[in-house]
Enzyme design. Structure first.
Site, PDB file in Angstrom:
ATOM      1  N   CYS A  81       0.840  -1.201   0.000  1.00  0.00           N
ATOM      2  CA  CYS A  81       0.000   0.000   0.000  1.00  0.00           C
ATOM      3  C   CYS A  81       0.879   1.257   0.000  1.00  0.00           C
ATOM      4  O   CYS A  81       1.532   1.533  -0.999  1.00  0.00           O
ATOM      5  CB  CYS A  81      -1.000  -0.053   1.143  1.00  0.00           C
ATOM      6  SG  CYS A  81      -2.426   0.979   0.832  1.00  0.00           S
ATOM      7  N   HIS A 179      -3.251  -5.175   1.569  1.00  0.00           N
ATOM      8  CA  HIS A 179      -2.572  -5.413   2.856  1.00  0.00           C
ATOM      9  C   HIS A 179      -2.477  -6.910   3.132  1.00  0.00           C
ATOM     10  O   HIS A 179      -3.373  -7.473   3.768  1.00  0.00           O
ATOM     11  CB  HIS A 179      -3.367  -4.729   3.976  1.00  0.00           C
ATOM     12  CG  HIS A 179      -3.237  -3.240   3.965  1.00  0.00           C
ATOM     13  ND1 HIS A 179      -2.342  -2.566   4.742  1.00  0.00           N
ATOM     14  CD2 HIS A 179      -3.874  -2.303   3.230  1.00  0.00           C
ATOM     15  CE1 HIS A 179      -2.429  -1.269   4.507  1.00  0.00           C
ATOM     16  NE2 HIS A 179      -3.359  -1.085   3.595  1.00  0.00           N
ATOM     17  N   GLU A 181      -0.776  -8.397   5.227  1.00  0.00           N
ATOM     18  CA  GLU A 181      -0.499  -8.665   6.654  1.00  0.00           C
ATOM     19  C   GLU A 181      -1.776  -8.770   7.476  1.00  0.00           C
ATOM     20  O   GLU A 181      -1.731  -9.120   8.642  1.00  0.00           O
ATOM     21  CB  GLU A 181       0.432  -7.578   7.223  1.00  0.00           C
ATOM     22  CG  GLU A 181      -0.201  -6.224   7.490  1.00  0.00           C
ATOM     23  CD  GLU A 181      -0.442  -5.398   6.220  1.00  0.00           C
ATOM     24  OE1 GLU A 181      -0.264  -5.922   5.110  1.00  0.00           O
ATOM     25  OE2 GLU A 181      -0.850  -4.226   6.359  1.00  0.00           O
TER      26      GLU A 181
HETATM   27  N1  GLN Z   1      -3.351   6.454   0.757  1.00  0.00           N
HETATM   28  C1  GLN Z   1      -2.172   6.168   1.494  1.00  0.00           C
HETATM   29  C2  GLN Z   1      -0.974   6.938   0.935  1.00  0.00           C
HETATM   30  O1  GLN Z   1      -1.070   7.638  -0.002  1.00  0.00           O
HETATM   31  C3  GLN Z   1      -1.882   4.692   1.520  1.00  0.00           C
HETATM   32  C4  GLN Z   1      -2.927   3.962   2.322  1.00  0.00           C
HETATM   33  C5  GLN Z   1      -2.445   2.718   2.997  1.00  0.00           C
HETATM   34  O2  GLN Z   1      -1.243   2.445   3.093  1.00  0.00           O
HETATM   35  N2  GLN Z   1      -3.359   1.974   3.543  1.00  0.00           N
HETATM   36  O3  GLN Z   1       0.095   6.837   1.454  1.00  0.00           O
END
Ligand code: GLN
Length: 205
Positions: A81, A179, A181
């Site tokens: 992410c 994610h 994890e």
């Molecule tokens: N939107 C977040 C960002 O730009 C990422 C979101 C996340 O890691 N769950 O960093």
């Protein structure tokens, strides 16, 4: 190598879940907040959280350049992410001053799935795994474009975002929009652990 040492960048974000997942796939997992801790790692997970905040904290903690050096030197890394954003060479919809560590020849779009579907779950087929991964997406990025050396590992399987790239690999670098994890399925961590173990053994032979 049976127990590679894998760090989790612990400046911000969901560090604990990654440490638990890595421990359960037989890695020697440690939280990384200092350059010396980074130096001791065979591989690194960059977790979800907020990519702009994490980049700023990496500067504050004098980790930004050491991280770039290790990544450029071939250290395996898994970005999830926000971690995917940090590993990307190019970002769309970033803040004006957004910095990334880079390394992956991809363009990511931040918060790509839009406001209505801020967070959602769905099964994604993942190269190297025989059954789909249950992906949890939280204000997730997707991969807008990939360079020639990037392998696509997963795409969204249905709905409005069908076909969007949500996992990639380029040599020792892996990244997922979702994610892995969360939810107890540690197969992506096992793939990464195996990659780290393989590289660490090669480096020592
Ligand atoms: N939107 C977040 C960002 O730009 C990422 C979101 C996340 O890691 N769950 O960093």
């Amino acid at each position: 190598m049976t127990r590679p040492r894998i760090g989790v960048l612990a400046l911000q974000g969901d560090v604990r879940e990654h440490l638990a997942a890595l421990g359960s796939v037989g890695a020697d997992a440690l939280a990384v907040r200092r350059p010396a801790e980074l130096e001791s790692c065979d591989g690194l997970v960059i977790p979800g959280g907020e990519s702009t905040t994490m980049a700023k904290l990496a500067r504050t903690f004098d980790l930004f350049e050491p991280l770039q050096k290790r990544i450029a030197g071939g250290m395996p890394a898994l970005g999830t992410c926000a971690g995917m954003i940090l590993l990307a060479d190019r970002v769309e919809d970033g803040t004006a001053d957004q910095e990334t560590l880079g390394g992956l020849d991809i363009t990511v779009r931040r918060n790509a799935f839009g406001r209505q579907v801020d967070s959602f779950e769905g099964n994604v087929d993942f190269t190297g795994l025989d059954t789909p991964v249950h992906g949890i997406f939280i204000r997730a990025p997707w991969v807008e474009a990939t360079g020639p050396d990037v392998e696509v590992l997963a795409r969204v399987g249905g709905g409005e975002a069908v076909g969007r790239i949500v996992a990639v690999r380029q040599g020792p670098l892996m990244a997922t929009s979702f994610h892995p994890e969360v939810g107890g399925d540690v197969r992506v961590h096992r793939l990464f652990r195996d990659l780290v173990a393989e590289r660490a053994t090669e480096g020592k032979s």
